[in-house]
Write a protein that holds these residues in place. Structure first.
Motif, PDB file in Angstrom:
ATOM      1  N   ALA A   1       1.054  16.537   3.551  1.00 18.12           N
ATOM      2  CA  ALA A   1       1.901  17.532   2.893  1.00 18.12           C
ATOM      3  C   ALA A   1       2.494  18.490   3.916  1.00 18.12           C
ATOM      4  N   LEU A   2       1.681  18.931   4.868  1.00 17.43           N
ATOM      5  CA  LEU A   2       2.183  19.852   5.890  1.00 17.43           C
ATOM      6  C   LEU A   2       3.235  19.194   6.773  1.00 17.43           C
ATOM      7  N   ASP A   3       3.107  17.899   7.014  1.00 15.52           N
ATOM      8  CA  ASP A   3       4.141  17.206   7.788  1.00 15.52           C
ATOM      9  C   ASP A   3       5.491  17.327   7.111  1.00 15.52           C
ATOM     10  N   ARG A   4       5.513  17.228   5.797  1.00 15.34           N
ATOM     11  CA  ARG A   4       6.779  17.418   5.077  1.00 15.34           C
ATOM     12  C   ARG A   4       7.211  18.881   5.129  1.00 15.34           C
ATOM     13  N   ALA A   5       6.257  19.789   4.987  1.00 19.38           N
ATOM     14  CA  ALA A   5       6.589  21.213   5.043  1.00 19.38           C
ATOM     15  C   ALA A   5       7.215  21.581   6.384  1.00 19.38           C
ATOM     16  N   ARG A   6       6.737  20.976   7.446  1.00 18.48           N
ATOM     17  CA  ARG A   6       7.173  21.336   8.801  1.00 18.48           C
ATOM     18  C   ARG A   6       8.582  20.857   9.130  1.00 18.48           C
ATOM     19  N   ARG A   7       9.243  20.230   8.183  1.00 21.88           N
ATOM     20  CA  ARG A   7      10.655  19.918   8.400  1.00 21.88           C
ATOM     21  C   ARG A   7      11.449  21.199   8.585  1.00 21.88           C
TER      22      ARG A   7
ATOM     23  N   MET B   1       0.837  -1.199   0.000  1.00 18.20           N
ATOM     24  CA  MET B   1       0.000   0.000   0.000  1.00 18.20           C
ATOM     25  C   MET B   1       0.875   1.254   0.000  1.00 18.20           C
ATOM     26  N   TYR B   2       0.332   2.311  -0.569  1.00 18.67           N
ATOM     27  CA  TYR B   2       1.044   3.583  -0.644  1.00 18.67           C
ATOM     28  C   TYR B   2       0.366   4.542   0.330  1.00 18.67           C
ATOM     29  N   SER B   3       1.112   5.047   1.307  1.00 18.88           N
ATOM     30  CA  SER B   3       0.534   5.896   2.349  1.00 18.88           C
ATOM     31  C   SER B   3       0.408   7.336   1.875  1.00 18.88           C
ATOM     32  N   GLU B   4      -0.310   8.146   2.673  1.00 18.09           N
ATOM     33  CA  GLU B   4      -0.413   9.568   2.362  1.00 18.09           C
ATOM     34  C   GLU B   4       0.957  10.241   2.435  1.00 18.09           C
ATOM     35  N   ALA B   5       1.790   9.792   3.368  1.00 22.71           N
ATOM     36  CA  ALA B   5       3.148  10.342   3.458  1.00 22.71           C
ATOM     37  C   ALA B   5       3.963   9.985   2.216  1.00 22.71           C
ATOM     38  N   ASP B   6       3.794   8.757   1.721  1.00 28.77           N
ATOM     39  CA  ASP B   6       4.469   8.367   0.491  1.00 28.77           C
ATOM     40  C   ASP B   6       4.026   9.257  -0.672  1.00 28.77           C
ATOM     41  N   ALA B   7       2.713   9.517  -0.741  1.00 32.73           N
ATOM     42  CA  ALA B   7       2.173  10.340  -1.827  1.00 32.73           C
ATOM     43  C   ALA B   7       2.706  11.765  -1.763  1.00 32.73           C
ATOM     44  N   ALA B   8       2.840  12.305  -0.550  1.00 29.90           N
ATOM     45  CA  ALA B   8       3.372  13.667  -0.404  1.00 29.90           C
ATOM     46  C   ALA B   8       4.824  13.735  -0.861  1.00 29.90           C
ATOM     47  N   ALA B   9       5.610  12.719  -0.506  1.00 29.77           N
ATOM     48  CA  ALA B   9       7.002  12.688  -0.945  1.00 29.77           C
ATOM     49  C   ALA B   9       7.099  12.516  -2.453  1.00 29.77           C
ATOM     50  N   LEU B  10       6.202  11.702  -3.016  1.00 28.75           N
ATOM     51  CA  LEU B  10       6.195  11.510  -4.463  1.00 28.75           C
ATOM     52  C   LEU B  10       5.855  12.805  -5.191  1.00 28.75           C
ATOM     53  N   TYR B  11       4.962  13.601  -4.610  1.00 25.29           N
ATOM     54  CA  TYR B  11       4.600  14.881  -5.225  1.00 25.29           C
ATOM     55  C   TYR B  11       5.839  15.747  -5.438  1.00 25.29           C
ATOM     56  N   ASP B  12       6.719  15.766  -4.444  1.00 25.23           N
ATOM     57  CA  ASP B  12       7.925  16.586  -4.568  1.00 25.23           C
ATOM     58  C   ASP B  12       8.821  16.097  -5.699  1.00 25.23           C
ATOM     59  N   LEU B  13       8.857  14.777  -5.908  1.00 29.06           N
ATOM     60  CA  LEU B  13       9.664  14.240  -7.003  1.00 29.06           C
ATOM     61  C   LEU B  13       9.061  14.566  -8.358  1.00 29.06           C
ATOM     62  N   LEU B  14       7.734  14.509  -8.429  1.00 29.09           N
ATOM     63  CA  LEU B  14       7.054  14.788  -9.689  1.00 29.09           C
ATOM     64  C   LEU B  14       7.011  16.275 -10.011  1.00 29.09           C
ATOM     65  N   ASN B  15       7.051  17.112  -8.970  1.00 32.06           N
ATOM     66  CA  ASN B  15       6.893  18.559  -9.156  1.00 32.06           C
ATOM     67  C   ASN B  15       8.000  19.318  -8.437  1.00 32.06           C
ATOM     68  N   PRO B  16       9.242  19.145  -8.853  1.00 36.57           N
ATOM     69  CA  PRO B  16      10.333  19.869  -8.191  1.00 36.57           C
ATOM     70  C   PRO B  16      10.165  21.371  -8.378  1.00 36.57           C
ATOM     71  N   TRP B  17      10.420  22.129  -7.320  1.00 41.95           N
ATOM     72  CA  TRP B  17      10.253  23.582  -7.395  1.00 41.95           C
ATOM     73  C   TRP B  17      11.622  24.216  -7.600  1.00 41.95           C
ATOM     74  N   ASP B  18      11.827  24.810  -8.780  1.00 42.12           N
ATOM     75  CA  ASP B  18      13.156  25.309  -9.144  1.00 42.12           C
ATOM     76  C   ASP B  18      13.022  26.511 -10.074  1.00 42.12           C
ATOM     77  N   PRO B  19      13.150  27.731  -9.529  1.00 43.64           N
ATOM     78  CA  PRO B  19      13.015  28.927 -10.374  1.00 43.64           C
ATOM     79  C   PRO B  19      14.140  29.094 -11.380  1.00 43.64           C
ATOM     80  N   ASP B  20      15.217  28.352 -11.216  1.00 46.12           N
ATOM     81  CA  ASP B  20      16.313  28.427 -12.176  1.00 46.12           C
ATOM     82  C   ASP B  20      16.039  27.572 -13.414  1.00 46.12           C
ATOM     83  N   SER B  21      15.043  26.681 -13.317  1.00 45.09           N
ATOM     84  CA  SER B  21      14.758  25.769 -14.419  1.00 45.09           C
ATOM     85  C   SER B  21      13.376  25.952 -15.036  1.00 45.09           C
ATOM     86  N   TYR B  22      12.423  26.424 -14.241  1.00 41.60           N
ATOM     87  CA  TYR B  22      11.033  26.475 -14.691  1.00 41.60           C
ATOM     88  C   TYR B  22      10.519  27.916 -14.700  1.00 41.60           C
ATOM     89  N   PRO B  23      10.054  28.409 -15.850  1.00 40.77           N
ATOM     90  CA  PRO B  23       9.569  29.795 -15.932  1.00 40.77           C
ATOM     91  C   PRO B  23       8.432  30.098 -14.963  1.00 40.77           C
TER      92      PRO B  23
END
Length: 250
Positions: A70-76, A1-23
């Motif tokens: 998602a907020l659990d990851r943000a709160r790092r 099974m894929y947990s909500e925490a797994d899904a949140a971590a996967l989101y970051d891999l699928l949607n990296p936030w990088d102003p140097d690469s993405y307009p």
């Protein structure tokens, strides 16, 4: 099974936030770094605010989202405010200079009542003259027509945070008026389904969008059809909006 925490971590891999690469990220990054205080509505895992702090933003940064995983990851990162809630629950009188809604988060607000309440909440959290900046997919581009597991461009194969090979895709369930219902699937490479998430998105046209904004007490400062700040045309795939809080009393 894929947990909500797994899904949140996967989101970051699928949607990296990088102003140097993405307009799109560069567009928001410059606005965030120039603002004294920022409320990121639908902040998800907080990637934008993390980077802003990493790169020297010294003002107030706050992220608002109802997704606990998602907020659990943000709160790092603890030098940013993280608020569990929806846009409608934004704290009135907060006095933010800038509110952002990235990643097409605006489109997850589907009903008229929810949209009015969300805009009212953001309006109340901004200082006089504060700005709300967000993007929504232009309905004329019919982006949902490419969301299907048979479209190679909509299938992603990657290794997740735990070292598992996974395949991710989307399929549309229905299109009713301006609301598109769809589901996203995470599976093993052999097709064994690990997680299915259902969602709905609203595709407002320009006139309807601006009607909601004006009714909520915002003035349209600028609208663009692309991240280079070019105007909206018949070929535009996005409606990128900069709206300013008018002088209305909350």
């Amino acid at each position: 099974m894929y947990s909500e925490a797994d899904a949140a971590a996967l989101y970051d891999l699928l949607n990296p936030w990088d102003p140097d690469s993405y307009p799109s990220d560069a567009f928001y990054y410059s606005l965030v770094m120039d603002a004294e205080s920022v409320l990121d509505v639908g902040c998800g895992t907080g990637a934008m605010l993390h980077l802003a702090r990493d790169r020297g933003h010294r003002g107030r940064l706050a992220g608002l989202d109802p997704d606990r995983a998602a907020l659990d990851r943000a709160r790092r990162r603890t030098d940013i405010e993280w608020i569990d809630g929806t846009a409608a629950q934004a704290e009135p009188g907060s006095g933010f200079e800038l509110a952002t809604m990235m990643g097409h988060a605006f489109q997850f607000i589907v009903s008229d009542d929810e949209l009015r309440a969300s805009l009212a909440g953001i309006h109340g959290a901004l200082r006089p003259g504060g700005r709300l900046v967000f993007e929504t997919r232009h309905p004329q581009a019919r982006a949902w027509e490419g969301w299907r597991h048979t479209n190679p461009e909509d299938v992603a194969d990657l290794v997740d945070h735990a070292g598992r090979a996974v395949r991710v895709w989307h399929d549309v369930d229905s299109v009713v008026d301006d609301v598109v219902a769809f589901h996203g699937t995470v599976a093993d490479p052999d097709g064994t389904v690990l997680l299915v998430e259902h969602a709905r998105l609203r595709f407002l046209d320009l006139a309807a969008l601006n009607g909601f904004l004006v009714a909520a007490g915002f003035e349209i400062e600028a609208q663009y059809g692309d991240w280079d700040r070019s105007p909206i045309t018949a070929a535009s795939r996005e409606i990128i909006t900069v709206a300013r809080k008018s002088g209305r009393t909350d």
